[in-house]
Write an enzyme that holds these catalytic residues in place. Structure first.
Site, PDB file in Angstrom:
ATOM      1  N   HIS A 134       0.954  -1.083   0.105  1.00  0.00           N
ATOM      2  CA  HIS A 134      -0.079   0.005  -0.396  1.00  0.00           C
ATOM      3  C   HIS A 134       1.119   1.155   0.143  1.00  0.00           C
ATOM      4  CE1 HIS A 134       0.449  -0.683   4.759  1.00  0.00           C
ATOM      5  NE2 HIS A 134       0.558   1.326   4.132  1.00  0.00           N
ATOM      6  N   ASP A 164       0.394  -8.097   1.456  1.00  0.00           N
ATOM      7  CA  ASP A 164       0.580  -5.931   2.246  1.00  0.00           C
ATOM      8  C   ASP A 164       2.235  -6.970   1.851  1.00  0.00           C
ATOM      9  OD1 ASP A 164      -0.154  -3.555   1.616  1.00  0.00           O
ATOM     10  OD2 ASP A 164       0.197  -3.143   3.735  1.00  0.00           O
ATOM     11  N   SER A 236       4.383   2.541   7.654  1.00  0.00           N
ATOM     12  CA  SER A 236       4.507   1.569   6.617  1.00  0.00           C
ATOM     13  C   SER A 236       5.648   1.218   5.855  1.00  0.00           C
ATOM     14  CB  SER A 236       3.657   1.579   5.956  1.00  0.00           C
ATOM     15  OG  SER A 236       2.074   1.612   6.091  1.00  0.00           O
TER      16      SER A 236
END
Length: 496
Positions: A134, A164, A236
């Protein structure tokens, strides 16, 4: 009353920038050295249980800042006109309205330029970086900034939405690759650091402990490491490291009532990361192995039956209760049945579904596993040959640009003028790979591949990936030599 909702939040940051148009791509993973000695306890500040400065010093240079730019685009969207049918025009739209099409119309809109921020971890000295899917999803341009503020353009080697994870690469050498540890050896309660770029604050380190393992969070991402080290948007793709500064996980999301950290962060274990990276590099796509069952934790099943007034005794309160068997799947082939309880995989104890998912995430179709299970409280075992989602044991190949074994650049204006051509990619270097095998020389300019115009590296990347999944995995290249002579090559993408 304000409504509070618990949500799992990906930890990249994404903002909209109001601009109409803007102009805008062999892992040698470090191996774990001998554990570095910590400072003597007498040299630590009073009350500090462990020295985390060594871990921070070792890991910070390996964590990068990633900027994801998505250009402004013109898109066609549908919208609803509530008066469309009421005022539908019997004269064929002469008065500017439709003819009763349910109030659905189309128009073109220009999206704003968007800029996202996240983190990544250098896993090899030659420029491979792991991050979250993402973080890079939808990027028209990726800019990587190292800890020493050097900047590089990056390209996506492969990405996987289910786990992910994404693998990207920059053109650099002798980078500070992180040491990768075995996440299976991580223990609940041990100290960890989260390293990344949260909320625009670069090179940030936060400390906590491993709160739990094998957490399942929603669809896809499974068997995660839970930590109370502060993780926020922008973290992230960053690193979760142990006290030796070794990577044990890739930070991915938080579980929050507010969208900010409240002590529940989650990281993808390196045991899963390593397999995903290997799959992307070897096959171009992540290989998923299926055991062929649906079920739940034994204690969850027993509790649900008790609520219905049923007394259940499976002979254990740990393991996976098999609720369904996939027709034609690996479990059915091996004789496993509904009502069985899986307790071990290859001798490794399995107490909950997240642990089973973590083991399966490290397997490929065609792998064999020994499953120990209880049937009517009696211990049995079976050997399963794992299958893919299509019910076969084959791997799905999707070659990456690196399989060609070359480096490329778009031709210069001078080359365009000299050779009287409008576009092309020059082969700057040929090393061991498919180009060398096919005889493609340095300096050759690729103009077409499989009947597609090649104007950029991204064009070539797409054609290679499409060709690798076709019935005939061959790249047919047309182009021109520096002398102006035209050339043609057939480049097989498969070893078979």
């Amino acid at each position: 009353m304000k409504k509070v909702i618990n949500i799992a939040v990906p930890t990249s940051a994404l903002v909209a920038v109001v601009l109409s148009v803007a102009a805008l791509n062999n892992t040698n993973a470090a191996t774990s050295p001998e554990q570095a000695p910590l400072q003597a306890v007498t040299s630590l500040p009073a009350g500090q249980p462990v020295d985390l400065t060594y871990a921070a010093e070792k890991s910070l240079p390996s964590v990068v800042y990633i900027k994801n730019t998505q250009n402004s685009k013109v898109q066609t969207v549908e919208y609803s006109d509530p008066f469309e049918d009421f005022f539908s025009d019997p004269f064929g739209g002469f008065f500017g309205r439709g003819q009763g099409n349910g109030g659905r119309r189309q128009r073109q809109v220009q999206t704003p330029k968007r800029v996202g921020a996240g983190s990544g971890v250098i896993i090899s000295t030659d420029g491979y970086i792991v991050t979250n899917n993402h973080v890079v999803d939808g990027a028209d341009e990726l800019l990587v900034t190292l800890n020493d503020n050097k900047e590089y353009s990056a390209r996506i080697i492969g990405a996987d939405a289910t786990t992910d994870l994404a693998l990207i690469k920059i053109d650099a050498k002798q980078l500070p690759a992180i040491v990768i540890a075995n996440s299976d050896q991580v223990k609940v309660g041990e100290w960890v650091l989260a390293v990344g770029n949260p909320l625009g604050l670069n090179n940030t380190v936060t400390a906590g402990i491993v709160s739990a393992k094998a957490r399942t969070m929603g669809q896809g991402v499974s068997s995660m490491i839970q930590t109370d080290a502060a993780i926020n948007q922008g973290n992230s793709g960053g690193a979760l490291v142990n006290t030796r500064g070794e990577l044990i996980g890739i930070n991915a999301m938080i579980y929050s009532q507010t969208g900010s950290n409240i002590g529940y962060g989650f990281a993808i274990p390196t045991a899963i990361m390593n397999k995903v990276v290997d799959d992307i590099k070897q096959y171009g796509a992540v290989q998923r192995a299926m055991i062929g069952i649906a079920g739940s934790d034994v204690n969850v099943y027993v509790d649900s039956e008790k609520e219905k007034g049923n007394e259940v005794d499976l002979g254990t309160m740990e393991g996976i209760y098999v609720a369904e068997i996939t027709e034609g799947g690996a479990a059915e082939d091996a004789g496993i049945k509904k009502g069985d309880v899986i307790t071990h995989i290859d001798g490794q104890k399995v107490t909950k579904f997240g642990e089973l998912q973590g083991i399966m995430a490290q397997k490929r179709p065609g792998d064999k596993v020994t499953v120990t299970y209880l049937r009517n409280k009696k211990k049995q075992s079976a050997t399963l040959t794992l299958k893919n989602q299509q019910g076969t044991t084959k791997v799905v190949k999707n070659a990456d640009l690196d399989v060609l074994g070359g480096t490329f650049r778009a031709i210069t204006d001078q080359q365009k003028e000299q050779l009287n051509i409008g576009y092309g990619l020059e082969v700057m270097k040929v090393s061991g790979g498919r180009l060398k095998d096919a005889g493609v020389p340095k300096g050759f300019i690729i103009q077409r591949a499989n009947d597609e115009s090649i104007k950029s590296i991204d064009d070539l990347q797409k054609v290679v990936k499409d060709a690798s999944t076709s019935k005939e995995p061959v790249l047919y290249i047309q182009g021109i030599y520096p002398t102006g002579k035209k050339g043609y090559f057939a480049v097989p993408l498969s070893n078979e």
